[in-house]
Each structure stands twice: as structure tokens, then as C-alpha cells.
Design a protein around this motif. Structure first.
Motif, short mmCIF file in Angstrom:
data_model
loop_
_atom_site.label_atom_id
_atom_site.label_comp_id
_atom_site.label_asym_id
_atom_site.label_seq_id
_atom_site.Cartn_x
_atom_site.Cartn_y
_atom_site.Cartn_z
N GLU A 1 20.74 -43.36 -26.74
CA GLU A 1 20.26 -44.74 -26.53
C GLU A 1 18.77 -44.85 -26.83
N ASP A 2 17.98 -43.90 -26.34
CA ASP A 2 16.54 -43.94 -26.57
C ASP A 2 16.20 -43.66 -28.04
N ALA B 1 21.95 -40.91 -22.80
CA ALA B 1 20.62 -41.51 -22.62
C ALA B 1 19.73 -41.18 -23.82
N PRO C 1 13.38 -45.35 -21.84
CA PRO C 1 13.80 -45.84 -20.53
C PRO C 1 15.11 -45.24 -20.04
N ALA C 2 16.05 -44.94 -20.93
CA ALA C 2 17.32 -44.38 -20.48
C ALA C 2 17.13 -42.97 -19.94
N LEU C 3 16.35 -42.14 -20.65
CA LEU C 3 16.07 -40.79 -20.15
C LEU C 3 15.22 -40.85 -18.89
N SER D 1 15.23 -43.10 -16.62
CA SER D 1 16.13 -43.47 -15.52
C SER D 1 17.00 -42.29 -15.10
N ALA D 2 17.55 -41.57 -16.07
CA ALA D 2 18.43 -40.43 -15.77
C ALA D 2 17.67 -39.29 -15.10
#
Length: 180
Positions: free
Chosen positions: A168-169, A165, A26-28, A30-31
Motif C-alpha cells: 500500500e505504501d 502495508a 502511513p500503512a506501515l 500504523s502496523a
């Protein structure tokens, strides 16, 4: 003495046939503006090594190209991957890469992030016991016509934001695959 024969690494994770089910990234996403396609590529089980991979692909918002996020999880069950970890994958050794590697503290036993001045993707490698997690982000451009050498390359997300990101992932995938 953890019950492991000498030389065999501790494997604290399990792989799944559908790695994309655990690697939502989800972090990647979103980025990068979201994924269009997620594809569990392949996996295999072997007495020495279990592995699985997942690809997420998408288009850049300006329509100038796309990107791919690839995750590979390897569970080394017979030999410790630690001594060769910093050498990178067989692919990167065979075909070479221009990455500059830096240590990332606080994730697994050893984490390296690779970036390049030539290409603007990134590679994140995490080793934890017998597990090696590799995350790669690659950008590609669409060139319908001969490229104008004076044209500026499309803007990419900030490399530090992408690294954050990816970390985090990676942390989330490691938690999802961790055995109790």
C-alpha cells in the motif's frame, strides 16, 4: 516509438531531495505503532542514475527493541534494470541474504517480496520501466544483558499484514513520484 534510444528505459518518475516528504508510509506506521524519527538519508543525480533514500525509525510498543523502514528509489536512465532485477541489490549479492522471493501481482511491471525464516523483516522490490523502488523493514532487539536462550523473542506484527502495508505504501509513493 516512444522517442527513447534503443536500450534506454522509460523513466516515468522523478526523485526528490527529501524522499521522506513523499514517503510518509502511513500503512506501515500504523502496523508498527508509529515512527519516532524520519531521516532523508541521501540522494544523487547522475546522467545514468538518479536516486534518493528515506529512513523511518521507531520503537516497539513493548520496549524490547525497534525497527527501521528504509525506502530507496533508483531511476535508471541509460540501461534497463529489468534483466538484473531479480538478482537484488549489490548489497544483498555481496553480503548474501536468506530471503525467499515471491512475485506480487498488480504493482509496477514486476514486484518481488522477500521474507526469511531467520530474520523477520521483509524486503519489497518494484520495477516499473527504468525505476526501481526498494522497501526494507528491519527489526532489532535491545539486549542490555546477555540474552536468555529460553526467553521468547518479542512478538512481531503478522508478516502478511506487513507485506500488505508495504505494498500500500509503495503504491502511494509511486503515485506521488509519477510524472504526468
Amino acid at each position: 516509438f516512444g522517442g527513447w534510444p534503443a536500450g534506454e528505459p522509460e523513466v516515468r518518475y522523478a526523485v526528490t531531495d527529501n524522499l521522506c516528504g513523499q514517503f510518509k508510509a502511513p500503512a506501515l506506521a500504523s502496523a508498527l505503532g508509529g515512527f519516532k524519527v524520519s531521516d532523508p538519508r541521501k540522494g544523487d543525480r547522475h546522467p545514468a542514475l538518479d536516486w534518493a533514500s528515506c529512513n523511518h525509525n521507531g520503537d516497539r510498543a513493548d520496549g524490547s527493541g525497534g525497527f527501521a523502514v528504509v525506502a530507496v528509489v533508483e531511476l535508471h536512465k541509460k540501461t534497463d534494470p529489468g534483466p538484473e532485477f531479480a538478482l537484488g541489490s549489490l548489497y544483498s549479492r555481496a553480503f548474501g541474504d536468506d530471503l525467499q522471493w515471491e512475485e506480487v501481482p498488480g504493482l509496477g511491471e514486476q514486484t518481488l517480496v522477500g521474507s526469511s525464516e531467520i530474520s523477520d523483516g521483509l524486503r519489497l522490490r518494484v520495477r516499473d520501466g527504468g525505476a526501481v523502488f526498494t522497501f526494507e523493514l528491519m527489526f532489532f532487539d535491545r539486549m542490555e544483558e546477555a540474552p536468555d536462550p529460553q526467553a521468547a523473542l518479542p512478538a512481531r506484527p503478522d508478516p502478511e499484514a506487513l507485506t500488505a502495508a508495504a505494498v500500500e505504501d509503495a503504491r502511494a509513493l509511486m503515485a506521488a513520484l509519477r510524472k504526468d
